[in-house]
Design an enzyme around this catalytic site. Structure first.
Site, mmCIF file in Angstrom:
data_model
loop_
_atom_site.group_PDB
_atom_site.id
_atom_site.type_symbol
_atom_site.label_atom_id
_atom_site.label_comp_id
_atom_site.label_asym_id
_atom_site.label_seq_id
_atom_site.Cartn_x
_atom_site.Cartn_y
_atom_site.Cartn_z
ATOM 1 N N SER A 79 -164.253 -65.206 -1.161
ATOM 2 C CA SER A 79 -163.068 -65.740 -0.499
ATOM 3 C C SER A 79 -161.927 -64.734 -0.614
ATOM 4 O O SER A 79 -161.749 -64.107 -1.662
ATOM 5 C CB SER A 79 -162.658 -67.069 -1.126
ATOM 6 N N HIS A 110 -156.909 -65.202 5.873
ATOM 7 C CA HIS A 110 -157.874 -65.802 4.946
ATOM 8 C C HIS A 110 -159.265 -65.613 5.524
ATOM 9 O O HIS A 110 -159.460 -65.692 6.748
ATOM 10 C CB HIS A 110 -157.582 -67.300 4.779
ATOM 11 N N ARG A 122 -169.828 -68.516 2.366
ATOM 12 C CA ARG A 122 -170.346 -69.230 1.208
ATOM 13 C C ARG A 122 -171.729 -69.823 1.492
ATOM 14 O O ARG A 122 -172.119 -70.003 2.650
ATOM 15 C CB ARG A 122 -169.383 -70.349 0.802
ATOM 16 N N HIS A 170 -159.317 -62.923 18.218
ATOM 17 C CA HIS A 170 -160.303 -63.844 18.777
ATOM 18 C C HIS A 170 -161.421 -63.113 19.523
ATOM 19 O O HIS A 170 -162.558 -63.612 19.573
ATOM 20 C CB HIS A 170 -159.619 -64.877 19.667
ATOM 21 N N HIS A 201 -149.451 -83.864 7.942
ATOM 22 C CA HIS A 201 -148.124 -84.367 7.598
ATOM 23 C C HIS A 201 -147.018 -83.576 8.282
ATOM 24 O O HIS A 201 -145.877 -84.037 8.345
ATOM 25 C CB HIS A 201 -147.927 -84.358 6.072
ATOM 26 N N GLY A 226 -164.866 -77.318 -12.119
ATOM 27 C CA GLY A 226 -164.544 -76.651 -13.375
ATOM 28 C C GLY A 226 -164.464 -75.156 -13.259
ATOM 29 O O GLY A 226 -164.690 -74.433 -14.234
ATOM 30 N N GLY A 227 -164.153 -74.656 -12.076
ATOM 31 C CA GLY A 227 -163.989 -73.221 -11.886
ATOM 32 C C GLY A 227 -162.754 -72.700 -12.589
ATOM 33 O O GLY A 227 -161.957 -73.464 -13.146
#
Length: 306
Positions: free
Chosen positions: A95, A109, A113, A148, A178, A261-262
């Site tokens: 990532s 970004h 994965r 793109h 939101h 728990g990373g």
């Protein structure tokens, strides 16, 4: 598919991709190098976090690899697949988030994965996910079109409709309900990909991962010398606040990392070094800041722009 062979094949690609992303971004920055920080997860697995701070071009950048495994998938991974609750799992990915110094260079970004879930009975269930998206502060049509076009080229070998499908998914995913606004100009987003068989799905993951630098670095070169002042910097920090809101409230990768728990430092390295929230701020009508909202954030067919 042999489960161990599948994990090992993807693992080799992801570690090499992280190295190539880091190298390409270091060359583009031309100043700082990424700090390498390896870590172990007590419950199983670990990773390598590469972080660049206060570079010449990039104010902050993070390229993280992780491979975690355990006996029970966390809730974020089974929200859309409740039948997998309680399965053992392998999860691995690379990532990247880049926060440039110059407000005319977009934040970006990228992520690729692979997941395997292993029920107590039956064969392993696997899928791929990933994509890349672009978050400009000041919009330029030629940048969005280039972005793109590269995304479409990465998809074309896998079908004429693949780009449109995953472009539309990206527009839906990177959206702040939101605020009722998109995070940026989109790109590609895909998840739960297994329908083509392992080899073809893995090939698509490779194509998306390898397309990222070709999509982003030409934009960096075009905008890196653009003059800017306090007005542009203030708007950049304000818009970075939206990035923080999305990552902490909606991003499934962030939720998975925290629930599994990373390593918290590695999970949150995607956040910008500085951000701002100004109460009820509105752009001046007709300004470059206003054009971001009117001309760039609403979903568009960027390939139709001439």
């Amino acid at each position: 598919m042999n489960e161990q062979k599948g994990v090992a094949t993807v693992l080799d690609f992801l570690t090499d991709l992280q190295s190539r992303w880091v190298s390409g971004l270091e060359q583009a920055d031309g100043g700082k190098r990424f700090q390498r920080d390896s870590w172990q997860r007590p419950g199983g697995g670990g990773g390598l976090s590469c972080v660049l701070s206060q570079g010449t071009v990039f104010e902050k950048g993070g390229v993280g690899f992780s491979h975690v495994f355990g006996e029970h998938l966390p809730p974020s991974a089974t929200a859309n697949r409740p039948e997998l609750a309680g399965c053992a799992f392998d999860a691995m990915g690379v990532s990247l988030v880049i926060h440039p110094r110059n407000p005319y260079i977009p934040t970006t970004h990228a992520n690729v994965r692979y997941f395997e879930a292993r029920p107590a009975q039956g064969e392993a269930i696997w899928w791929f996910g990933g994509g890349f998206d672009l978050t400009p502060y000041y919009g330029f049509e030629e940048d969005a079109v280039h972005w793109h076009r590269v995304a479409r080229e990465a998809c074309l070998p896998f079908g004429e409709q693949v780009y449109a499908r995953y472009k539309e998914w990206c527009d839906r995913y990177f959206f702040l309900p939101h605020r009722s606004e998109a995070r940026g100009v989109g790109g590609l987003f895909f998840d739960d990909l297994s329908e083509w068989g392992f080899e073809r799905c893995f090939g698509f993951l490779e194509s998306v991962g390898e397309a990222f630098l070709a999509a982003y670095l030409p934009i960096v070169e075009r905008r890196r010398a653009t003059p800017y002042g306090e007005r542009e910097r203030s708007f950049q920090l304000y818009r970075r606040g939206r990035y923080v809101e999305f990552n902490l409230v909606y991003d499934r990768g962030t939720l998975f990392g925290l629930q599994s728990g990373g390593r918290t430092e590695s999970i949150l390295m995607s956040l910008p070094p500085l951000a701002a929230w100004t109460y009820d701020w509105q752009p001046e009508p007709g300004s470059a800041e206003a054009r971001l909202y009117t001309d760039f954030l609403p979903p568009r067919d960027w390939l139709a722009v001439t």
